[in-house]
Design a protein around this motif. Structure first.
Motif, PDB file in Angstrom:
ATOM      1  N   VAL A  12       0.859  -1.176   0.000  1.00  0.00           N
ATOM      2  CA  VAL A  12       0.000   0.000   0.000  1.00  0.00           C
ATOM      3  C   VAL A  12       0.898   1.229   0.000  1.00  0.00           C
ATOM      4  O   VAL A  12       1.945   1.258   0.662  1.00  0.00           O
ATOM      5  CB  VAL A  12      -0.949   0.009   1.221  1.00  0.00           C
ATOM      6  CG1 VAL A  12      -0.176   0.004   2.526  1.00  0.00           C
ATOM      7  CG2 VAL A  12      -1.885   1.209   1.172  1.00  0.00           C
ATOM      8  N   ALA A  68      -2.961   1.556   8.145  1.00  0.00           N
ATOM      9  CA  ALA A  68      -2.099   1.920   7.017  1.00  0.00           C
ATOM     10  C   ALA A  68      -1.385   3.237   7.284  1.00  0.00           C
ATOM     11  O   ALA A  68      -0.186   3.378   7.014  1.00  0.00           O
ATOM     12  CB  ALA A  68      -2.927   2.015   5.735  1.00  0.00           C
ATOM     13  N   ARG A 105      -8.266   3.618  -5.650  1.00  0.00           N
ATOM     14  CA  ARG A 105      -8.331   2.166  -5.860  1.00  0.00           C
ATOM     15  C   ARG A 105      -8.841   1.889  -7.266  1.00  0.00           C
ATOM     16  O   ARG A 105      -9.659   2.645  -7.805  1.00  0.00           O
ATOM     17  CB  ARG A 105      -9.264   1.535  -4.822  1.00  0.00           C
ATOM     18  CG  ARG A 105      -9.450   0.031  -4.948  1.00  0.00           C
ATOM     19  CD  ARG A 105     -10.359  -0.495  -3.853  1.00  0.00           C
ATOM     20  NE  ARG A 105      -9.803  -0.199  -2.537  1.00  0.00           N
ATOM     21  CZ  ARG A 105     -10.502  -0.293  -1.403  1.00  0.00           C
ATOM     22  NH1 ARG A 105     -11.779  -0.642  -1.431  1.00  0.00           N
ATOM     23  NH2 ARG A 105      -9.924  -0.035  -0.250  1.00  0.00           N
ATOM     24  N   ILE A 120      -8.152  -1.510   3.873  1.00  0.00           N
ATOM     25  CA  ILE A 120      -7.233  -1.128   2.804  1.00  0.00           C
ATOM     26  C   ILE A 120      -6.679  -2.391   2.164  1.00  0.00           C
ATOM     27  O   ILE A 120      -6.393  -3.378   2.847  1.00  0.00           O
ATOM     28  CB  ILE A 120      -6.087  -0.257   3.366  1.00  0.00           C
ATOM     29  CG1 ILE A 120      -6.647   1.052   3.937  1.00  0.00           C
ATOM     30  CG2 ILE A 120      -5.051   0.034   2.295  1.00  0.00           C
ATOM     31  CD1 ILE A 120      -7.370   1.919   2.928  1.00  0.00           C
ATOM     32  N   ASP A 129      -3.691  -0.100  -3.099  1.00  0.00           N
ATOM     33  CA  ASP A 129      -4.386   1.136  -2.752  1.00  0.00           C
ATOM     34  C   ASP A 129      -3.366   2.258  -2.557  1.00  0.00           C
ATOM     35  O   ASP A 129      -2.211   2.011  -2.180  1.00  0.00           O
ATOM     36  CB  ASP A 129      -5.178   0.973  -1.456  1.00  0.00           C
ATOM     37  CG  ASP A 129      -6.524   0.273  -1.671  1.00  0.00           C
ATOM     38  OD1 ASP A 129      -6.848  -0.030  -2.829  1.00  0.00           O
ATOM     39  OD2 ASP A 129      -7.224   0.043  -0.667  1.00  0.00           O
TER      40      ASP A 129
END
Length: 241
Positions: free
Chosen positions: A138, A161, A182, A208, A212
């Motif tokens: 991510v 995240a 996304r 998440i 992403d």
């Protein structure tokens, strides 16, 4: 008094410029992303499926450092938790080294069952569960302390995240304007979240997924005031105003 007037004028000018300047937008390649309405689910990204629900139907490709749990029905002594090595391999009892990297869960289950069935077991029922998905990544950027690309290990929420990136930069972060990009069914999607609502339990902490992009926007007023403070020379004395 002159110093006081100078500081007030400088502060006013700085805040005026900061508030009047357009907010910086993260670079997003391709067509403009489609905004998701408040309360609407963004949907699952093209690159994965819901963490914790990986089954034989998943198209996720196992990668290095993923943590797998391999079970054989009615043979608990053969159950293992294994970390995929850098070359994508795992080692199992009876059959030895198996190439897991690049395979889906179903493909790996089928290969293990075939190897066990050739010599050792009759119609073995093999289950592979991915406990950690470290080959997924991510991206977290914007007003955070350590922007970068981070591995996802298991289920990861928006707050988690951001925590990977050291949390938000409280000096300039706008907690009410955090966006997530996304790709869903080939369409670039974007949704806006209010971290304060999430922290207070007034809004859900969204999940998440790999690929992403999380962007914490900057507050223009906070950014301008921070730059103003940085512009004041250190004179090792208090100024009365």
């Amino acid at each position: 008094m002159r110093m006081k007037r100078f500081l007030h004028a400088a502060l006013a000018a700085t805040l005026f410029l900061a508030l009047g300047a357009p907010a910086a937008e993260p670079p997003v390649a391709g067509p403009a992303p489609q905004a998701v309405a408040a309360g609407q689910d963004m949907g699952l990204p093209d690159s994965t499926t819901r963490a914790g629900e990986y089954t034989g139907k998943s198209e996720y490709r196992i990668g290095p450092q993923d943590l797998l749990k391999v079970s054989i029905f009615m043979n608990e002594e053969l159950e293992r938790e294994l970390r995929v090595n850098a070359t994508g391999q795992i080692s199992l009892p009876l059959i030895g080294v198996v190439q897991a990297g690049g395979k889906t869960v179903l493909e790996l289950e089928t290969e293990i069952a075939e190897k066990l069935g050739k010599t050792y077991l009759q119609n073995p029922q093999v289950t592979v569960f991915i406990k950690e998905f470290t080959s997924q990544r991510v991206t977290v950027e914007g007003a955070v302390k350590k922007a970068g690309i981070y591995p996802i290990t298991g289920q990861t929420s928006l707050l988690q995240a951001i925590a990977l990136a050291g949390g938000t930069d409280s000096d300039v972060a706008d907690d009410e304007a955090v966006v997530v990009f996304r790709t869903v069914n080939g369409q670039r999607m974007v949704a806006k979240f209010n971290l304060q609502d999430v922290r207070n339990g007034a809004a859900a902490d969204p999940q998440i997924y790999g690929d992403d992009i999380v962007v914490v926007n900057e507050s223009k007023a906070k950014r301008g005031f921070k730059r103003f403070l940085q512009s004041i020379p250190i004179v090792n004395a208090f100024v009365l105003y």
